[in-house]
Scaffold this motif. Structure first.
Motif, PDB file in Angstrom:
ATOM      1  N   ALA A  25      25.653  16.239  17.217  1.00  0.00           N
ATOM      2  CA  ALA A  25      26.724  17.234  17.140  1.00  0.00           C
ATOM      3  C   ALA A  25      26.687  17.961  15.804  1.00  0.00           C
ATOM      4  CB  ALA A  25      28.080  16.559  17.341  1.00  0.00           C
ATOM      5  N   TYR A  30      22.342  21.007  20.831  1.00  0.00           N
ATOM      6  CA  TYR A  30      23.098  21.204  22.067  1.00  0.00           C
ATOM      7  C   TYR A  30      22.457  20.495  23.261  1.00  0.00           C
ATOM      8  CZ  TYR A  30      25.422  23.755  25.852  1.00  0.00           C
ATOM      9  OH  TYR A  30      26.119  24.079  26.972  1.00  0.00           O
ATOM     10  N   LEU A  33      22.462  16.646  22.988  1.00  0.00           N
ATOM     11  CA  LEU A  33      23.813  16.109  23.130  1.00  0.00           C
ATOM     12  C   LEU A  33      24.304  16.247  24.568  1.00  0.00           C
ATOM     13  CD1 LEU A  33      26.191  14.763  21.756  1.00  0.00           C
ATOM     14  CD2 LEU A  33      27.030  17.034  21.130  1.00  0.00           C
ATOM     15  N   LEU A  54      33.197  13.891  17.942  1.00  0.00           N
ATOM     16  CA  LEU A  54      32.012  14.758  18.007  1.00  0.00           C
ATOM     17  C   LEU A  54      32.392  16.200  17.721  1.00  0.00           C
ATOM     18  CD1 LEU A  54      30.235  13.339  21.182  1.00  0.00           C
ATOM     19  CD2 LEU A  54      29.721  12.852  18.783  1.00  0.00           C
ATOM     20  N   ALA A  58      30.598  18.816  15.102  1.00  0.00           N
ATOM     21  CA  ALA A  58      30.041  20.098  15.540  1.00  0.00           C
ATOM     22  C   ALA A  58      30.692  21.256  14.796  1.00  0.00           C
ATOM     23  CB  ALA A  58      30.215  20.264  17.044  1.00  0.00           C
ATOM     24  N   THR A  66      27.953  24.170  20.615  1.00  0.00           N
ATOM     25  CA  THR A  66      28.212  22.740  20.782  1.00  0.00           C
ATOM     26  C   THR A  66      29.720  22.492  20.817  1.00  0.00           C
ATOM     27  OG1 THR A  66      26.151  22.247  19.628  1.00  0.00           O
ATOM     28  CG2 THR A  66      27.722  20.448  19.843  1.00  0.00           C
ATOM     29  N   LEU A  70      31.861  20.804  23.974  1.00  0.00           N
ATOM     30  CA  LEU A  70      32.718  19.644  23.820  1.00  0.00           C
ATOM     31  C   LEU A  70      34.160  19.916  24.234  1.00  0.00           C
ATOM     32  CD1 LEU A  70      31.270  18.372  20.436  1.00  0.00           C
ATOM     33  CD2 LEU A  70      31.046  17.249  22.663  1.00  0.00           C
TER      34      LEU A  70
END
Length: 72
Positions: A25, A30, A33, A54, A58, A66, A70
């Protein structure tokens, strides 16, 4: 090998090759993850020993794609 324990999730990490979800992250990796999350959805709710998620990592790394992944 070492163990990473966060939010009751135990993560086995190879010190040489694999990175924790937190590092992925923070580095904005990307695709890597996303693959980890697809395999283990509970990873999204992990927190480190300081309570950071996370999403924190990020955002600190300024990785907008990212962060969006999330949040969604």
């Amino acid at each position: 090998m070492r163990w990473l324990i966060a939010s009751s999730v135990v993560w086995l990490v190879s010190c040489r090759t694999e990175k924790t979800p937190f590092v992925l992250a923070q580095e904005g990796q990307y695709a890597a993850l996303a693959q980890v999350i697809a395999q283990r959805a509970q990873v999204v709710s992990m927190r480190d020993t300081n309570g950071k998620s996370l999403l924190h990592f990020a955002a600190a790394g300024n990785h907008l794609a990212t962060v969006r992944m999330l949040i969604d």
